[in-house]
Scaffold this active site. Structure first.
Site, mmCIF file in Angstrom:
data_model
loop_
_atom_site.group_PDB
_atom_site.id
_atom_site.type_symbol
_atom_site.label_atom_id
_atom_site.label_comp_id
_atom_site.label_asym_id
_atom_site.label_seq_id
_atom_site.Cartn_x
_atom_site.Cartn_y
_atom_site.Cartn_z
ATOM 1 N N HIS A 72 10.427 83.203 81.202
ATOM 2 C CA HIS A 72 10.895 81.820 81.126
ATOM 3 C C HIS A 72 10.710 81.192 82.507
ATOM 4 O O HIS A 72 11.361 81.600 83.467
ATOM 5 C CB HIS A 72 12.367 81.770 80.736
ATOM 6 C CG HIS A 72 12.655 82.359 79.397
ATOM 7 N ND1 HIS A 72 12.647 81.604 78.239
ATOM 8 C CD2 HIS A 72 12.953 83.628 79.026
ATOM 9 C CE1 HIS A 72 12.930 82.396 77.207
ATOM 10 N NE2 HIS A 72 13.107 83.624 77.659
ATOM 11 N N ASP A 132 11.755 89.545 79.921
ATOM 12 C CA ASP A 132 12.599 88.423 79.504
ATOM 13 C C ASP A 132 13.198 87.747 80.738
ATOM 14 O O ASP A 132 14.394 87.424 80.784
ATOM 15 C CB ASP A 132 13.696 88.877 78.541
ATOM 16 C CG ASP A 132 14.413 87.709 77.854
ATOM 17 O OD1 ASP A 132 13.935 86.564 77.966
ATOM 18 O OD2 ASP A 132 15.462 87.944 77.224
#
Length: 422
Positions: free
Chosen positions: A56, A299
């Site tokens: 992200h 992640d």
């Protein structure tokens, strides 16, 4: 420019590697190239650039947390040369126009290769699929609503059918919202002890079971993001035996931490999916070792200091991972003797490259010059002050590890070099 990497340890052999025009031009015990820039690897280990299929970067719209530039710097610092960016930025990458702009921004601002996911459905939460065919043509690496589970089976099935036609994967954040119940950590004895609301692990496994049935019917490449429970590992193992075209990733924190380690209300231990039980963690390790789980992905989820302070009740979910993943996995899995280095390379470079069909994961003549040089001998402590990411939210700060990135090359260009004090 030619770059000649001298004194690199490749599979226990001392070699020189010549990089030219973005590719590996030669690998020999000794190379003499008068017009090349010399980079001395100092007898450290050289590896294929790492590949992370789940990051992200928060850009645009949330750049106080991270930017493409800072995220890519963190990736290079961690030894990653290719990353896959999630679409949950603002605006969401859910239509062709936004995707075109996002891909252009990634290209212009990043030090590493960024492969861009697009959304499965509008704004990540609607029941209407996006224009999957057109976005595939524009270069989307795949489709995901990461951050949200697809709550409606028909939406997921239609997305799978469309993705199958254009030969793109569906990556699923499997989570049934009706079973979350406001939880902030795994539902169980640890949550009860701390007096915190728990997230039922059925929220993951029930939706995964649904999706595996849909994946078998559609034939799509179905990828499971950040798998976290023993039941999910069992479902995945059975699905593979039945011929379902399914792959899965596991994050370093789910391999190394469990909910019994949350001894206080600590926001740095809050992530989604949450840290599960010790038996879940053992099952994840077992699934990784036997090939049920295909790869490791970070992640990487940067947040501001304010968002990760205070109580788990109010703090944001997620931790950063790009700058700690290799050292943690090397220390706990390779240095410990559990697996060899090639297995780690498979988990963190070769397998993700193969499963998502990108040209990475190998060091050979003619291959892209995406490489990382690691000091595997000298221990160091993970220090938040050396992070290049904007996000400093990690529960691993202070841990003693091995596997420090000395340099990272992307398409033959030096993207990161250790200054010696990191």
């Amino acid at each position: 420019m030619k770059i000649l990497i001298k004194h690199a340890l490749l599979k226990n052999n001392l070699v020189d590697i010549l990089l030219e025009h973005g590719i590996i031009n030669a690998i020999e015990p000794e190379i003499i190239e008068d017009d090349a820039r010399i980079f001395d690897a100092k007898y450290h280990t050289i590896l294929p650039g790492l590949v992370d299929v789940h990051v992200h970067f928060r850009d645009p719209g949330l750049t106080y947390k991270e930017t493409i530039e800072k995220g890519s710097m963190a990736a290079a610092h961690g030894g990653f040369t290719s990353v896959f960016a999630m679409p949950n930025v603002k605006p969401v990458v859910d239509n062709p126009e936004i995707l075109k702009g996002q891909i252009e921004n990634n290209k212009n601002k990043s030090l590493v290769h960024i492969y861009q996911f697009a959304a499965i459905s509008s704004n990540l939460i609607s029941y209407k699929t996006t224009n999957i065919e057109e976005m595939a043509d524009l270069g989307a690496i795949g489709f995901t609503n990461d951050g949200h589970g697809v709550q409606d089976a028909e939406t997921m099935y239609q997305a799978m059918l469309q993705a199958k036609v254009v030969n793109k994967p569906i990556s699923a954040h499997v989570e049934d919202d009706s079973l979350i119940n406001g939880g902030v950590m795994n539902a169980g004895s640890a949550a009860k002890k701390l007096g915190l609301p728990g997230m039922n692990s059925l929220s993951e496994t029930s939706q995964l079971a649904r999706d595996l049935v849909l994946a078998k019917a559609s034939g799509v490449h179905y990828h499971v993001a950040h798998i976290s429970t023993k039941e999910s590992v069992n479902l995945l193992r059975m699905a593979k035996k039945e011929g379902v075209n399914v792959t899965a990733e596991v994050s370093p924190h789910h391999l190394l931490l469990d909910d019994e380690m949350i001894e206080m209300n600590n926001p740095m231990m809050k992530m989604n999916p949450p840290l599960r039980t010790l038996s879940d963690r053992k099952a994840l390790i077992g699934g990784l070792l036997d090939g049920t789980i295909d790869m490791i992905a970070t992640d990487h989820a940067p947040h501001s200091e304010k968002e990760k302070s205070g109580s788990m009740l109010t703090a944001s979910f997620g931790i950063v991972g790009l700058e700690t993943a290799f050292s943690l996995i090397y220390t706990h899995f390779v240095k410990s003797g559990l697996v060899n280095m090639q297995t780690l390379i498979n988990w963190m470079s070769k397998n993700p490259a193969q499963q998502f069909n990108i040209d990475a994961g190998e060091i050979k003549v003619g291959a892209p010059a995406n490489l990382t040089i690691m000091n595997l001998d000298d221990p160091y402590r993970i220090d938040v002050n050396t992070f290049l990411s904007k996000g400093k939210n990690s529960p691993f700060i202070g841990e003693k590890v091995y596997g420090k990135t000395m340099a990272t090359f992307v398409d033959g260009k030096l993207a990161y070099e250790s200054g010696g004090n990191e």
